[in-house]
Scaffold this motif. Structure first.
Motif, PDB file in Angstrom:
ATOM      1  N   ILE A 100       0.805  -1.210   0.000  1.00 31.52           N
ATOM      2  CA  ILE A 100       0.000   0.000   0.000  1.00 31.52           C
ATOM      3  C   ILE A 100       0.844   1.268   0.000  1.00 31.52           C
ATOM      4  O   ILE A 100       0.568   2.218  -0.745  1.00 31.52           O
ATOM      5  N   GLY A 101       1.892   1.322   0.846  1.00 30.08           N
ATOM      6  CA  GLY A 101       2.744   2.516   0.877  1.00 30.08           C
ATOM      7  C   GLY A 101       3.388   2.816  -0.467  1.00 30.08           C
ATOM      8  O   GLY A 101       3.239   3.927  -1.006  1.00 30.08           O
ATOM      9  N   PRO A 102       4.139   1.853  -1.057  1.00 30.08           N
ATOM     10  CA  PRO A 102       4.712   2.096  -2.385  1.00 30.08           C
ATOM     11  C   PRO A 102       3.655   2.383  -3.450  1.00 30.08           C
ATOM     12  O   PRO A 102       3.874   3.202  -4.346  1.00 30.08           O
ATOM     13  N   PHE A 103       2.503   1.696  -3.360  1.00 29.12           N
ATOM     14  CA  PHE A 103       1.425   1.936  -4.323  1.00 29.12           C
ATOM     15  C   PHE A 103       0.965   3.392  -4.281  1.00 29.12           C
ATOM     16  O   PHE A 103       0.804   4.043  -5.328  1.00 29.12           O
ATOM     17  N   MET A 104       0.764   3.918  -3.090  1.00 32.75           N
ATOM     18  CA  MET A 104       0.329   5.309  -2.973  1.00 32.75           C
ATOM     19  C   MET A 104       1.381   6.276  -3.500  1.00 32.75           C
ATOM     20  O   MET A 104       1.062   7.280  -4.149  1.00 32.75           O
ATOM     21  N   ARG A 105       2.648   5.949  -3.246  1.00 32.98           N
ATOM     22  CA  ARG A 105       3.729   6.825  -3.736  1.00 32.98           C
ATOM     23  C   ARG A 105       3.767   6.804  -5.258  1.00 32.98           C
ATOM     24  O   ARG A 105       3.872   7.851  -5.905  1.00 32.98           O
ATOM     25  N   ASP A 106       3.678   5.621  -5.852  1.00 31.75           N
ATOM     26  CA  ASP A 106       3.699   5.508  -7.304  1.00 31.75           C
ATOM     27  C   ASP A 106       2.416   6.034  -7.937  1.00 31.75           C
ATOM     28  O   ASP A 106       2.413   6.452  -9.102  1.00 31.75           O
ATOM     29  N   TRP A 107       1.338   6.006  -7.196  1.00 26.77           N
ATOM     30  CA  TRP A 107       0.070   6.542  -7.697  1.00 26.77           C
ATOM     31  C   TRP A 107       0.155   8.051  -7.889  1.00 26.77           C
ATOM     32  O   TRP A 107      -0.572   8.619  -8.694  1.00 26.77           O
ATOM     33  N   GLY A 108       1.080   8.678  -7.125  1.00 27.93           N
ATOM     34  CA  GLY A 108       1.299  10.118  -7.278  1.00 27.93           C
ATOM     35  C   GLY A 108       1.089  10.934  -6.022  1.00 27.93           C
ATOM     36  O   GLY A 108       1.184  12.168  -6.064  1.00 27.93           O
TER      37      GLY A 108
ATOM     38  N   GLY B  19     -10.560   7.804  -8.908  1.00 21.37           N
ATOM     39  CA  GLY B  19      -9.584   8.819  -8.528  1.00 21.37           C
ATOM     40  C   GLY B  19      -9.058   8.646  -7.121  1.00 21.37           C
ATOM     41  O   GLY B  19      -9.040   7.552  -6.556  1.00 21.37           O
ATOM     42  N   VAL B  20      -8.663   9.773  -6.509  1.00 19.74           N
ATOM     43  CA  VAL B  20      -8.076   9.711  -5.177  1.00 19.74           C
ATOM     44  C   VAL B  20      -9.111   9.284  -4.137  1.00 19.74           C
ATOM     45  O   VAL B  20      -8.768   8.716  -3.092  1.00 19.74           O
ATOM     46  N   GLY B  21     -10.401   9.514  -4.452  1.00 18.51           N
ATOM     47  CA  GLY B  21     -11.450   9.077  -3.537  1.00 18.51           C
ATOM     48  C   GLY B  21     -11.457   7.571  -3.353  1.00 18.51           C
ATOM     49  O   GLY B  21     -11.744   7.074  -2.255  1.00 18.51           O
ATOM     50  N   MET B  22     -11.152   6.821  -4.420  1.00 15.95           N
ATOM     51  CA  MET B  22     -11.088   5.368  -4.309  1.00 15.95           C
ATOM     52  C   MET B  22      -9.919   4.932  -3.437  1.00 15.95           C
ATOM     53  O   MET B  22     -10.018   3.949  -2.690  1.00 15.95           O
ATOM     54  N   VAL B  23      -8.801   5.657  -3.535  1.00 21.16           N
ATOM     55  CA  VAL B  23      -7.655   5.356  -2.669  1.00 21.16           C
ATOM     56  C   VAL B  23      -8.045   5.550  -1.206  1.00 21.16           C
ATOM     57  O   VAL B  23      -7.732   4.717  -0.346  1.00 21.16           O
ATOM     58  N   TRP B  24      -8.732   6.653  -0.921  1.00 15.96           N
ATOM     59  CA  TRP B  24      -9.203   6.904   0.434  1.00 15.96           C
ATOM     60  C   TRP B  24     -10.152   5.792   0.893  1.00 15.96           C
ATOM     61  O   TRP B  24     -10.021   5.268   2.000  1.00 15.96           O
ATOM     62  N   ALA B  25     -11.106   5.450   0.039  1.00 14.99           N
ATOM     63  CA  ALA B  25     -12.093   4.429   0.402  1.00 14.99           C
ATOM     64  C   ALA B  25     -11.431   3.084   0.668  1.00 14.99           C
ATOM     65  O   ALA B  25     -11.772   2.379   1.633  1.00 14.99           O
ATOM     66  N   ALA B  26     -10.470   2.709  -0.197  1.00 17.42           N
ATOM     67  CA  ALA B  26      -9.783   1.434  -0.031  1.00 17.42           C
ATOM     68  C   ALA B  26      -9.011   1.403   1.285  1.00 17.42           C
ATOM     69  O   ALA B  26      -9.059   0.414   2.027  1.00 17.42           O
ATOM     70  N   CYS B  27      -8.316   2.488   1.586  1.00 21.36           N
ATOM     71  CA  CYS B  27      -7.500   2.527   2.800  1.00 21.36           C
ATOM     72  C   CYS B  27      -8.363   2.464   4.051  1.00 21.36           C
ATOM     73  O   CYS B  27      -8.078   1.701   4.983  1.00 21.36           O
ATOM     74  N   ILE B  28      -9.433   3.247   4.079  1.00 21.33           N
ATOM     75  CA  ILE B  28     -10.306   3.261   5.253  1.00 21.33           C
ATOM     76  C   ILE B  28     -10.969   1.897   5.440  1.00 21.33           C
ATOM     77  O   ILE B  28     -11.012   1.350   6.550  1.00 21.33           O
TER      78      ILE B  28
ATOM     79  N   LEU C 176     -10.850  -3.150  -3.484  1.00 20.14           N
ATOM     80  CA  LEU C 176     -10.928  -1.720  -3.779  1.00 20.14           C
ATOM     81  C   LEU C 176      -9.579  -1.174  -4.238  1.00 20.14           C
ATOM     82  O   LEU C 176      -9.528  -0.234  -5.048  1.00 20.14           O
ATOM     83  N   TYR C 177      -8.484  -1.752  -3.736  1.00 20.88           N
ATOM     84  CA  TYR C 177      -7.164  -1.298  -4.185  1.00 20.88           C
ATOM     85  C   TYR C 177      -6.931  -1.646  -5.653  1.00 20.88           C
ATOM     86  O   TYR C 177      -6.267  -0.898  -6.374  1.00 20.88           O
ATOM     87  N   ALA C 178      -7.458  -2.792  -6.085  1.00 16.83           N
ATOM     88  CA  ALA C 178      -7.338  -3.131  -7.506  1.00 16.83           C
ATOM     89  C   ALA C 178      -8.074  -2.107  -8.357  1.00 16.83           C
ATOM     90  O   ALA C 178      -7.583  -1.690  -9.423  1.00 16.83           O
ATOM     91  N   LEU C 179      -9.246  -1.662  -7.901  1.00 20.15           N
ATOM     92  CA  LEU C 179      -9.980  -0.629  -8.626  1.00 20.15           C
ATOM     93  C   LEU C 179      -9.212   0.684  -8.639  1.00 20.15           C
ATOM     94  O   LEU C 179      -9.170   1.385  -9.665  1.00 20.15           O
ATOM     95  N   ALA C 180      -8.598   1.031  -7.513  1.00 20.09           N
ATOM     96  CA  ALA C 180      -7.788   2.248  -7.462  1.00 20.09           C
ATOM     97  C   ALA C 180      -6.599   2.144  -8.405  1.00 20.09           C
ATOM     98  O   ALA C 180      -6.202   3.130  -9.040  1.00 20.09           O
ATOM     99  N   GLY C 181      -6.015   0.932  -8.511  1.00 15.08           N
ATOM    100  CA  GLY C 181      -4.898   0.732  -9.428  1.00 15.08           C
ATOM    101  C   GLY C 181      -5.296   0.911 -10.880  1.00 15.08           C
ATOM    102  O   GLY C 181      -4.461   1.276 -11.729  1.00 15.08           O
TER     103      GLY C 181
END
Length: 414
Positions: free
Chosen positions: A242-250, A311-320, A301-306
């Protein structure tokens, strides 16, 4: 000397709550840093996902902590263990302020390894103490406290410390860690619980090996270890990315600290509270099944974010969702592990089960990094989702058929 019948032990509930909360927060602080903040720092320094996955070697002391179980069970009161270990960890964090991040990672990793060795022994003592202090009715709620406090530590270690690093640098970050660990150590100064079993101070290596080997050979133990490893594999595989994914996501480091370290871990805290209540109110089986499958859905949900959906809302939703539902599932699993532990061998039994989870985390992190480098994040998250679902259903199905230690059969359908 004969065994002293000192278990179970009763200590005032408010103090027990304060003690266990402080000790589990102290465990969560370094874990949050090593699993959440450190991968982001290493990715920012240009390391590959596979190279970052090698940081899982830092957790080797956690995979071997069961070796200390018989020693903790037999020698010394808990206070004699906890104070040197806690103060040593705080001193170790202070010493890390003198390590230069720009001069290479070898010395840094060696220091982290020693730091984890201290923390892993502290974990054996704390888990054994929790098994002895808590009765069956208290375990579900108390494991909510355990996981919740651990999540608070992760917020501090993975969110707050990453933020301190981003704003102030390396040395203030580790100085902050040292001060937090000292604060968490305070309740242990008033601990007055005797040793679980009174035996001579000199314990041979052969006796230690015989201690955990005897427990490992108890009927159903090996199968149970395999089941809890299967239950956690998919979730920990996803969590390592998750950490590297978020960094690479931008996302920037400050945003990651907020989303993953603070908001996500706070959601995990809420999930732990709900999971503890559910394990107490509805029983072990419903909690493990429902929360395990919900956790599986959150990984998807992380696969959908990938795929850049939402958008960034999906990243938030997946993490929460992953933190909240993962907290619920973890509480249910830890409660089951305590049910399977003999109070007079609690340091050995519970550490064997906990080591299986740590070993699973290392293997899952490597698999996640290898799949991610080869096929991308989306493929990794899909594989993690499938592994999580299969592991959940396998554990429930096998325990329904009577697998695991005999003690579980009195708790499984309550």
């Amino acid at each position: 000397m004969t065994q002293a019948a000192l278990s179970p032990v009763r200590v005032a509930a408010p103090y027990t709550l304060m003690l266990l909360t402080g000790l589990y927060i102290a465990q969560g602080i370094p874990y949050g840093f090593f699993t959440q903040a450190l991968p982001v720092l290493l990715r920012d320094a240009g390391l590959s996902l596979k190279a970052i996955s090698l940081t899982s070697l830092l957790f080797v002391p956690w995979t071997l902590k069961f070796v200390w179980g018989p020693f903790v069970d037999r020698v010394g009161a808990p206070r004699r263990w906890l104070l040197p270990l806690q103060l040593g960890s705080a001193a170790g964090a202070a010493l890390l302020t003198q390590v230069d991040l720009q001069q290479g990672f070898a010395a840094l990793f060696a220091a982290f390894f020693l730091f984890n060795l201290f923390a892993s022994v502290q974990d054996v003592v704390t888990d054994a103490l929790a098994v002895r202090l808590l009765d069956e009715r208290q375990r579900g709620l108390a494991n909510g406290v355990q996981v919740g406090a651990y999540r608070i530590g992760m917020v501090l270690g993975g969110g707050l410390l990453l933020y301190v690093y981003a704003r102030f640098g390396w040395r203030p970050m580790f100085l902050s860690m040292s001060m937090l660990l000292l604060l968490c150590s305070l309740p242990a100064f008033w601990l007055r619980v005797p040793a679980a079993r009174a035996e001579p101070l000199r314990i041979t290596g052969r006796a230690l090996v015989a201690g955990w080997w005897t427990r490992l050979r108890q009927p159903g133990v090996l199968g149970f270890i395999g089941l809890i490893a299967a239950y956690k594999f998919g979730d920990t595989m996803a969590a390592s990315l998750i950490g590297p994914f978020m960094r690479d996501w931008g996302l920037q480091k400050e945003a990651i600290a907020l989303i993953k370290g603070t908001v996500g871990s706070s959601a995990g805290l809420a999930g732990a509270a709900i999971g503890g209540w559910a394990a107490w109110r509805f029983g072990r089986r419903p909690a493990l099944l429902v929360f395990g499958l919900a956790q599986t859905a959150s990984i998807a949900l992380y696969a959908l974010a990938g795929l850049k959906l939402g958008g960034v809302g999906m990243v938030w939703a997946a993490c929460i969702a992953e933190h909240a539902l993962g907290g619920m599932a973890t509480v249910a699993l830890f409660t089951l592990m305590m049910d399977a532990s003999d109070p007079d061998h609690a340091g050995t039994d519970y550490s064997l089960y906990a080591c299986a989870i740590v070993l699973t985390q290392g293997a899952a992190a490597f698999v996640g990094g290898a799949v991610g480098d080869a096929s991308g994040y989306v493929t990794s998250f899909v594989v993690a989702t499938l592994a999580s679902g299969v592991g959940c259903l396998l554990l429930v199905a096998r325990l329904d058929r009577g697998a695991g230690p005999a003690a579980l059969r009195t708790h499984w359908r309550r």
